[in-house]
Design an enzyme around this catalytic site. Structure first.
Site, PDB file in Angstrom:
ATOM      1  CG  ASP A 482      16.959  96.464  33.514  1.00 28.31           C
ATOM      2  OD1 ASP A 482      15.977  96.097  34.018  1.00 28.31           O
ATOM      3  OD2 ASP A 482      17.129  97.629  32.891  1.00 28.31           O
ATOM      4  CG  ASP A 552      11.058 101.366  32.820  1.00 27.87           C
ATOM      5  OD1 ASP A 552      12.056 101.707  33.741  1.00 27.87           O
ATOM      6  OD2 ASP A 552      11.415 100.579  31.842  1.00 27.87           O
TER       7      ASP A 552
HETATM    8  C1  GLA Z   1      14.692  98.895  31.380  1.00 27.66           C
HETATM    9  C2  GLA Z   1      14.832  99.784  32.478  1.00 27.66           C
HETATM   10  C3  GLA Z   1      14.985 101.214  32.387  1.00 27.66           C
HETATM   11  C4  GLA Z   1      16.350 101.407  31.400  1.00 27.66           C
HETATM   12  C5  GLA Z   1      16.276 100.516  30.310  1.00 27.66           C
HETATM   13  C6  GLA Z   1      17.472 100.485  29.562  1.00 27.66           C
HETATM   14  O1  GLA Z   1      13.545  99.101  30.706  1.00 27.66           O
HETATM   15  O2  GLA Z   1      13.635  99.694  33.513  1.00 27.66           O
HETATM   16  O3  GLA Z   1      15.115 102.166  33.220  1.00 27.66           O
HETATM   17  O4  GLA Z   1      17.567 101.130  32.321  1.00 27.66           O
HETATM   18  O5  GLA Z   1      15.899  98.801  30.595  1.00 27.66           O
HETATM   19  O6  GLA Z   1      17.640  99.559  28.421  1.00 27.66           O
END
Ligand code: GLA
Length: 740
Positions: A482, A552
């Site tokens: 990430d 997301d």
């Molecule tokens: C980001 C990612 C999510 C999740 C969060 C965790 O927002 O896109 O899918 O993994 O971080 O903190």
């Protein structure tokens, strides 16, 4: 050459060398050719010809880019466009392949430099060329100073896509500063009806398709954020007014760069259209000492005469066969489970084990534990950077959970965000100087975190050591990698002021190097590129990661639009989509489990729901649909995608068809947002089938009009089509056509 330059060059050569190796091994072969006396260069591959030449001024001038010409066709020798008036000098209106800022150029340059004596004039002239199996490399040099540029054209035989890049070498006795460096300038024939398509967005709203006419002036799409970004994605397509989904010309290109980038499209005073793509020149400065060089990112540029659909299918193929780590045969995406929406930061051994058992029962193949497993990470305020297992949540470490996951027949995957740090972390307390910052200035936080300066050798080495240990100590098959914030205060205080802006390049180079090194040490490891969803999707990161987290936003209706936009540029082979809970956390929309599944089954399928809340009936449905998915995923992920009915423009309906490469299977997905009384139900005509094959129709979910045949020829399904019954709100249907 510094080791950074060396690494950048090695990465670039690996990528381009890979193209050469594959082109040589395959049946088709791109044909580079040179007319030495006319100094005209030509690349032919698939249905595309790209040609350029050296004009009387020694400039590299575009001659042609479009549908394949006959082998015997002779291209006219290049002649600069004559001075139009004293206001448009020839250098500005002549379509040049790699213009330097100098000699009167007032349109976008591919290269702009500053010399120590204040001179900022660069006039590039042809020096020599080399022709390889699939490529042409032309060397240019400034008229008086030893600034050398190697301009590379590598054509993929199967698609005719040209990978363009350039390397600048300083052979002067002093430093030179690159103020601007692009991979290429690409010129289109004169026309007054061009349209530009590109993708914009925001968190939870990525890959929104924009289209606008190209008129005199400039259109700039860019990221200044240090990362590819949600706000704009480095892909463009240029079409003509009459271009349709399945017909008409489309020129397209995408930049393989995961840092700040810019694509500049402009129409000059006389109507010439050019695209210049490369490092974002905003706040850019890269000093080369004598002997040093810098390579641009690669701009992958293609042409299709078969509309937007033809262009995207061609580009998907290129990504599968040339770019992805598993190219030319990337592994199919396993069905995964991800804990994020179910448990957020509240992960522990018992809770994750219970979810894993339930996930296994529906056929999940990879169980991924998301954020919250490390350091003092109970929310987003602390712990980032401390990649040690939280012993309160996992008293015996991760081993028991991983063992259980493996015993259940699944691979284990883990979330990491290596490039970031919370100020409230042991890492930051020990190394406050490791973050990107300007000395003595505030450090702006976003999501309570700062960005580690990965350009620093010690940061790079720390991350490599930490991740290598994690992967060596545990049976981890997959990392969700990430990157949750844009950069701010992009300083590098330890570097000399004149060197600090190297950060933009050096950071990304070290990111690529880190991913490559981890993959080398752990060859079975797969990685997902995530940046708060789809904020880091580009062909640079794609060469080192197996899949991407699209958004997301997991609402299945919003996803139809996001996935449609995504598919314009990027392959379903990498596009992950999860089935999550209803109401969806993003917009509180309630949809059926079936609808959620069918939306997500158009990409790499994942489940992100809280399985503890599911009823027996949900498990039964999910088990059936996961099993169905496994029978169609080869076609969905690696087949040819036809956007039969696009959800763009507020359409209440959408439909996609994926056809297997051998045309033996096709999968149709159809969706209705909401229907009205006695509303006409448009018949869906399929595409891409073998007209002579007989295909048997089978429903995965939903129905067709009762008079629909159970079997018919490809010609029937494409000509006559079928009436899919969709009534009500948020309706979905899916069918398989099996060809004999
Ligand atoms: C980001 C990612 C999510 C999740 C969060 C965790 O927002 O896109 O899918 O993994 O971080 O903190």
């Amino acid at each position: 050459m510094t080791d950074i330059d060396q690494r950048r060059r090695t990465l670039c050569m690996q990528l381009l060398g890979g193209l050469a190796g594959i082109a040589l091994g395959g049946a088709a072969r791109a044909r580079p050719s040179v007319d030495e006396s006319a100094r005209v260069f030509r690349l032919d591959g698939a249905d595309v010809t790209y040609a350029f030449g050296v004009n009387g001024e020694g400039q590299l001038q575009t001659l042609y880019w479009g549908s394949a010409l006959a082998a015997g066709d002779t291209l006219p020798t290049p002649v600069p466009v004559p001075e139009n008036s004293s206001n448009e000098m020839p250098v500005t209106i002549t379509p040049l392949e790699f213009p330097g800022f100098g000699g009167g150029l007032t349109v976008e340059p591919a290269l702009k430099v500053t010399f120590p004596d204040g001179v900022r004039d660069l006039v590039l002239r042809y020096v020599d060329h080399q022709v390889g199996n699939d490529r042409i490399v032309v060397r240019l040099k400034d008229v008086s100073r030893a600034v050398h540029v190697s301009v590379t054209y590598a054509m993929d035989a199967a698609t005719g896509i040209v990978a363009r890049s350039a390397t600048v070498e300083n052979r002067t006795a002093g430093w030179i500063q690159l103020d601007q460096l692009a991979a290429a300038s690409l010129n289109l024939p004169y026309s007054d009806d061009y349209r530009l398509s590109y993708l914009t967005g925001r968190w939870a709203g990525e890959f929104a398709l924009q289209t606008r006419p190209i008129v005199p002036g400039s259109i700039v799409i860019e990221s200044r954020k240090g990362v590819t970004s949600h706000q704009a994605n480095p892909w463009i397509a240029i079409s003509r007014a009459g271009t349709q989904e399945e017909a008409g010309p489309v020129w397209f290109g995408a930049l393989g760069w995961s840092g700040s980038w810019r694509i500049h499209v402009d129409m000059d005073a006389l109507g010439g259209v050019r695209t210049t793509a490369g490092y974002n020149p905003f706040d850019f400065a890269y000093r080369l000492k004598p002997g040093e060089s810098l390579a641009s990112p690669v701009f992958h540029a293609g042409y299709s005469g078969d509309g937007f659909g033809g262009a995207s299918r061609m580009f998907h193929r290129y990504q599968r066969e040339r770019i992805l780590p598993g190219a030319p045969s990337p592994r199919l995406r396993p069905v995964l489970y991800n804990s994020w929406e179910a448990t957020l930061f509240a992960v522990d051994e018992a809770g994750q084990t219970a979810l894993a058992e339930k996930a296994a029962s529906i056929g999940v193949e990879r169980f991924v534990m998301d954020d919250g497993w490390f350091g003092a990470r109970n929310g987003d305020k602390a712990g980032l950077g401390d990649w040690v297992v939280n012993r309160k949540k996992f008293p015996n470490g991760l081993a028991p959970l991983i063992r259980r996951v493996n015993d259940l027949g699944m691979e284990f995957g883990l979330w990491v965000e290596p490039e970031m740090v919370n100020p409230d972390s042991d890492l930051y307390r020990a190394h406050p100087d490791w973050v990107i910052n300007f000395k003595g200035r505030p450090r702006s936080e976003a999501r309570n975190q700062l960005v580690l300066n990965l350009a620093r050798r010690d940061v790079y080495e720390h991350l490599l050591k930490m991740l290598d240990k994690l992967l060596t100590d545990h049976n981890i098959a997959f990392l969700k990698w990430d990157h949750n914030r844009a950069w701010s205060e992009p300083g590098w205080p330890e570097a000399a002021p004149a060197e600090q802006q190297r950060l933009y390049v050096a950071y990304v180079e070290n990111l690529y190097k880190l991913l490559a090194e981890l993959r080398r040490r752990h060859p079975k490891l797969e990685i997902e590129s995530c940046a708060s969803g789809g904020g880091r999707v580009d062909l640079g990161i794609m060469a080192l990661t197996d899949q991407v987290w699209t958004s997301d936003n997991t609402d299945p209706l919003d996803r139809l639009l996001i996935q449609d936009g995504f598919s314009r540029a990027y392959a379903p082979a990498i596009m992950m989509a999860w089935v999550t809970d209803a109401p969806n956390f993003v917009n509180k929309r309630v949809t059926s489990l079936e609808y959620r599944f069918l939306s997500a089954m158009q990409g790499g399928l994942g489940i992100g729901a809280n399985l503890n809340h599911w009823k027996d009936d949900d498990f039964a449905k999910a088990k059936r649909l996961v099993a169905e998915y496994k029978t169609i995923r080869m076609t969905v992920q690696q087949g040819n995608l036809y956007r039969l009915v696009s959800p763009q423009g507020g359409s209440a309906r959408s439909a996609t068809l994926s056809v297997a490469q051998d045309a033996k299977q096709a999968v149709l997905f159809a969706f209705l947002h909401s229907g009205g009384l006695r509303e006409a139900r448009p018949r869906i005509q399929l595409r891409g089938l073998d007209p002579k094959k007989t295909y048997a129709l089978r429903a995965i979910s939903g129905g067709v009009s009762p008079r629909t045949p159970k079997r018919a020829s490809g010609a029937y399904w494409m000509g006559h089509g079928l009436d899919v019954v969709l009534e009500g709100d948020f309706q979905a249907a899916a069918f398989v056509l099996d060809g004999a």
